[in-house]
Design an enzyme around this catalytic site. Structure first.
Site, PDB file in Angstrom:
ATOM      1  NE  ARG A   1       1.030 -17.747  21.123  1.00  0.00           N
ATOM      2  CZ  ARG A   1       1.638 -18.339  22.155  1.00  0.00           C
ATOM      3  NH1 ARG A   1       1.382 -17.964  23.394  1.00  0.00           N
ATOM      4  NH2 ARG A   1       2.490 -19.317  21.932  1.00  0.00           N
TER       5      ARG A   1
ATOM      6  CE  LYS B   1      -4.570  -0.746   5.794  1.00  0.00           C
ATOM      7  NZ  LYS B   1      -4.380  -0.179   4.438  1.00  0.00           N
TER       8      LYS B   1
ATOM      9  CD  GLU C   1      -1.746  10.314   3.917  1.00  0.00           C
ATOM     10  OE1 GLU C   1      -2.872   9.898   3.575  1.00  0.00           O
ATOM     11  OE2 GLU C   1      -0.695   9.685   3.682  1.00  0.00           O
TER      12      GLU C   1
ATOM     13  CE  LYS D   1      -7.218   5.058   8.684  1.00  0.00           C
ATOM     14  NZ  LYS D   1      -5.787   5.012   8.598  1.00  0.00           N
TER      15      LYS D   1
ATOM     16  CD  GLU E   1      -6.591  -1.981   2.190  1.00  0.00           C
ATOM     17  OE1 GLU E   1      -6.157  -1.378   3.169  1.00  0.00           O
ATOM     18  OE2 GLU E   1      -6.000  -2.061   1.104  1.00  0.00           O
TER      19      GLU E   1
ATOM     20  NE  ARG F   1      -7.897   0.476   6.819  1.00  0.00           N
ATOM     21  CZ  ARG F   1      -7.534   0.367   8.079  1.00  0.00           C
ATOM     22  NH1 ARG F   1      -8.161  -0.482   8.858  1.00  0.00           N
ATOM     23  NH2 ARG F   1      -6.546   1.088   8.571  1.00  0.00           N
TER      24      ARG F   1
ATOM     25  CG  ASN G   1      -4.293   2.260   0.750  1.00  0.00           C
ATOM     26  OD1 ASN G   1      -3.677   2.782   1.675  1.00  0.00           O
ATOM     27  ND2 ASN G   1      -4.848   1.076   0.839  1.00  0.00           N
TER      28      ASN G   1
ATOM     29  CG  HIS H   1      -1.365   5.655   0.153  1.00  0.00           C
ATOM     30  ND1 HIS H   1      -2.187   6.752   0.001  1.00  0.00           N
ATOM     31  CD2 HIS H   1      -0.966   5.674   1.449  1.00  0.00           C
ATOM     32  CE1 HIS H   1      -2.288   7.388   1.160  1.00  0.00           C
ATOM     33  NE2 HIS H   1      -1.560   6.763   2.054  1.00  0.00           N
TER      34      HIS H   1
ATOM     35  CG  HIS I   1       3.281   2.613  -0.639  1.00  0.00           C
ATOM     36  ND1 HIS I   1       2.332   1.692  -0.263  1.00  0.00           N
ATOM     37  CD2 HIS I   1       3.272   3.569   0.318  1.00  0.00           C
ATOM     38  CE1 HIS I   1       1.769   2.088   0.878  1.00  0.00           C
ATOM     39  NE2 HIS I   1       2.321   3.224   1.237  1.00  0.00           N
TER      40      HIS I   1
ATOM     41  CG  HIS J   1       3.746   8.151   3.836  1.00  0.00           C
ATOM     42  ND1 HIS J   1       3.726   6.985   3.103  1.00  0.00           N
ATOM     43  CD2 HIS J   1       2.458   8.386   4.204  1.00  0.00           C
ATOM     44  CE1 HIS J   1       2.486   6.524   3.043  1.00  0.00           C
ATOM     45  NE2 HIS J   1       1.697   7.363   3.707  1.00  0.00           N
TER      46      HIS J   1
HETATM   47  P1  NAD Z   1       7.425  10.142  11.229  1.00  0.00           P
HETATM   48  O1  NAD Z   1       6.832   9.282  12.235  1.00  0.00           O
HETATM   49  O2  NAD Z   1       8.730   9.773  10.652  1.00  0.00           O
HETATM   50  O3  NAD Z   1       7.528  11.623  11.829  1.00  0.00           O
HETATM   51  C1  NAD Z   1       8.049  12.639  11.029  1.00  0.00           C
HETATM   52  C2  NAD Z   1       9.211  13.391  11.698  1.00  0.00           C
HETATM   53  O4  NAD Z   1       8.671  14.327  12.625  1.00  0.00           O
HETATM   54  C3  NAD Z   1      10.147  12.514  12.477  1.00  0.00           C
HETATM   55  O5  NAD Z   1      11.451  13.025  12.347  1.00  0.00           O
HETATM   56  C4  NAD Z   1       9.665  12.682  13.897  1.00  0.00           C
HETATM   57  O6  NAD Z   1      10.645  12.419  14.848  1.00  0.00           O
HETATM   58  C5  NAD Z   1       9.267  14.130  13.908  1.00  0.00           C
HETATM   59  N1  NAD Z   1       8.236  14.503  14.839  1.00  0.00           N
HETATM   60  C6  NAD Z   1       7.118  13.799  15.164  1.00  0.00           C
HETATM   61  N2  NAD Z   1       6.334  14.522  15.937  1.00  0.00           N
HETATM   62  C7  NAD Z   1       6.959  15.697  16.141  1.00  0.00           C
HETATM   63  C8  NAD Z   1       6.626  16.872  16.857  1.00  0.00           C
HETATM   64  N3  NAD Z   1       5.460  16.997  17.466  1.00  0.00           N
HETATM   65  N4  NAD Z   1       7.515  17.891  16.859  1.00  0.00           N
HETATM   66  C9  NAD Z   1       8.675  17.792  16.186  1.00  0.00           C
HETATM   67  N5  NAD Z   1       9.035  16.734  15.471  1.00  0.00           N
HETATM   68  C10 NAD Z   1       8.178  15.694  15.454  1.00  0.00           C
HETATM   69  O7  NAD Z   1       6.437  10.354   9.979  1.00  0.00           O
HETATM   70  P2  NAD Z   1       4.854  10.478   9.827  1.00  0.00           P
HETATM   71  O8  NAD Z   1       4.647  11.305   8.634  1.00  0.00           O
HETATM   72  O9  NAD Z   1       4.194  10.837  11.085  1.00  0.00           O
HETATM   73  O10 NAD Z   1       4.422   8.987   9.488  1.00  0.00           O
HETATM   74  C11 NAD Z   1       4.864   8.318   8.329  1.00  0.00           C
HETATM   75  C12 NAD Z   1       4.748   6.836   8.567  1.00  0.00           C
HETATM   76  O11 NAD Z   1       3.379   6.518   8.817  1.00  0.00           O
HETATM   77  C13 NAD Z   1       5.165   5.980   7.407  1.00  0.00           C
HETATM   78  O12 NAD Z   1       5.976   4.945   7.894  1.00  0.00           O
HETATM   79  C14 NAD Z   1       3.856   5.414   6.854  1.00  0.00           C
HETATM   80  O13 NAD Z   1       4.018   4.157   6.276  1.00  0.00           O
HETATM   81  C15 NAD Z   1       3.023   5.364   8.075  1.00  0.00           C
HETATM   82  N6  NAD Z   1       1.573   5.423   7.813  1.00  0.00           N
HETATM   83  C16 NAD Z   1       0.807   4.482   8.399  1.00  0.00           C
HETATM   84  C17 NAD Z   1      -0.545   4.515   8.213  1.00  0.00           C
HETATM   85  C18 NAD Z   1      -1.423   3.525   8.924  1.00  0.00           C
HETATM   86  O14 NAD Z   1      -2.618   3.448   8.633  1.00  0.00           O
HETATM   87  N7  NAD Z   1      -0.894   2.790   9.858  1.00  0.00           N
HETATM   88  C19 NAD Z   1      -1.145   5.516   7.432  1.00  0.00           C
HETATM   89  C20 NAD Z   1      -0.315   6.471   6.864  1.00  0.00           C
HETATM   90  C21 NAD Z   1       1.058   6.414   7.070  1.00  0.00           C
HETATM   91  N1  GLY Z   2      -3.769   4.615   5.518  1.00  0.00           N
HETATM   92  C1  GLY Z   2      -4.592   3.654   4.888  1.00  0.00           C
HETATM   93  C2  GLY Z   2      -5.412   2.834   5.820  1.00  0.00           C
HETATM   94  O1  GLY Z   2      -5.395   3.039   7.002  1.00  0.00           O
HETATM   95  O2  GLY Z   2      -6.095   1.954   5.377  1.00  0.00           O
END
Ligand code: NAD
Ligand code: GLY
Length: 362
Positions: A118, A140, A182, A224, A234, A238, A242, A245, A249, A262
């Site tokens: 939890r 998030k 971003e 942010k 949100e 907030r 997006n 997005h 998406h 992404h």
């Molecule tokens: P990811 O986590 O898949 O990383 C991208 C690639 O880079 C992967 O292959 C990873 O292994 C590699 N990598 C990571 N760090 C590295 C480093 N320092 N050196 C070499 N390789 C490295 O992708 P991302 O772009 O970081 O994140 C995308 C994800 O984030 C999506 O799932 C998206 O939905 C999510 N997201 C979430 C939020 C939120 O607010 N929570 C906001 C935006 C995106």
């Molecule tokens: N990436 C969108 C949010 O954090 O709200």
């Protein structure tokens, strides 16, 4: 090192941004409340950066869980491996989960922390540009469902975010450019001065100039953090984070996750949103052109995938979380640096903007 705060009352937390932070053990351990830590990472990042994190926690019970790498593994089945490790290693309610990786690892670890017994503490150690400027901040957390991205998750804030800029040196070029999309987003939605600055410093940013990078990350996190502080869950504001997005998406779902990154899908989505804003007479056409030029310089997509029809967009956008009472809510731009959430555009106008964005091919 720069330090910002996400102001959320008693759940406020710091964001540290700087070089060499992963080897500063104290920075991490001062946010660990008890004797157990589980570091979650993936098979690409662990060989590069796990060692200093384990060393920092050597005086504690420290375990690791290494996930397969990729958006396609951001699902409930793989999430369960984190719970398996926690239970096998007898982690209790005072454990701390540490997310070492990009947005996929961060979102999954955060959701695991939100639901294990939890709710337990977690810390974000983002290693991609996208994670350092966006996903690690704001709480998030989620995994994907075959029918939609990030459909299963929770709002759950970390104890701190430690963004070590040095980790970006190993990030593949395409991932890095996707992260800049971003960064540009913050200029578009809330900070026209930052947009102008980015335009002037884009080449330095592209070549990973340390000073420019630190400024860009801090300014992005600051933007942010201010939005999240005002609207954590949100309820309204907030949603401006997006921008692009909802279209993005839809592109990701259409492709089944994993072809476009992404940030690449968001880049094309931001162009469609800007184009729609222009067509509504809200946004100066010059801003759309400036955006397209910046994205093209970074070799990011600026148009929808040619084989994806506008009808398919509309259909997939309908399952996005932004649909309310049957109306398509979208983030659009009233001006540079001024985003709004609206359900004003008709489906015909949305379709027209998707179609006319196709001309912005690089
Ligand atoms: P990811 O986590 O898949 O990383 C991208 C690639 O880079 C992967 O292959 C990873 O292994 C590699 N990598 C990571 N760090 C590295 C480093 N320092 N050196 C070499 N390789 C490295 O992708 P991302 O772009 O970081 O994140 C995308 C994800 O984030 C999506 O799932 C998206 O939905 C999510 N997201 C979430 C939020 C939120 O607010 N929570 C906001 C935006 C995106
Ligand atoms: N990436 C969108 C949010 O954090 O709200």
């Amino acid at each position: 090192m720069q330090q910002l705060t996400v102001e959320l009352g008693e759940r406020s937390y710091p964001i540290y941004i700087g070089v060499g932070l992963l080897s500063q053990a104290q920075l991490l351990t001062r946010h660990v409340r008890a004797g157990q830590v589980l570091v979650v990472s993936n098979e690409t990042i662990a060989p590069l950066y796990l060692e200093p994190v384990l060393a920092a926690c050597a005086h504690l019970q420290v375990d690791s869980c290494i996930l397969p790498d990729g958006e396609k593994y951001k699902n409930l089945e793989v999430l369960n491996r984190i719970f398996d490790t926690l239970l096998e290693r007898r982690h209790n309610r005072s454990t701390t989960l540490v997310a070492l990786g990009g947005g996929v690892v961060g979102d999954m670890t955060g959701f695991a922390a939100a639901s294990y017994q939890r709710g337990v503490d977690f810390i974000q150690l983002p290693t991609t540009l996208l994670a350092q400027v966006d996903s690690s901040v704001g709480g998030k957390t989620a995994v994907n469902h075959p029918r939609g991205k990030n459909m299963i998750g929770a709002f759950y804030q970390p104890r701190c975010v430690i963004a070590d800029i040095d980790t970006l040196s190993t990030l593949p070029e395409r991932e890095y450019a996707a992260g800049i999309a971003e960064v540009i987003k913050y200029g578009l939605i809330a900070d026209s001065e930052f947009f102008d600055w980015l335009e002037r410093h884009l080449e330095a940013l592209q070549s990973r100039d340390g000073e420019v990078l630190a400024t860009a990350i801090a300014r992005s996190c600051d933007n942010k953090a201010r939005v999240v502080s005002r609207d954590e869950r949100e309820g309204g504001l907030r949603a401006i984070l997006n921008l692009g997005h909802t279209f993005g998406h839809a592109i990701e779902t259409w492709q089944g996750y994993g072809d476009w990154l992404h940030g690449e899908a968001v880049a094309a989505g931001m162009v469609i949103a800007a184009e729609l804003s222009r067509q509504l007479g809200w946004l100066d056409p010059a801003v759309v052109n400036r955006l397209v030029e910046m994205l093209q310089l970074l070799a990011l997509p600026t148009a929808p995938p040619p084989a994806m029809s506008a009808d398919r967009f509309i259909e997939l956008m309908a399952v996005d979380k932004k649909v309310l009472d049957g109306k398509q809510r979208l983030v659009l731009l009233q001006a540079l640096g001024q985003a709004c959430v609206t359900d004003e555009p008709t489906m015909a106008q949305i379709t027209a903007a998707i179609e006319s964005s196709r001309r912005y091919t690089g």
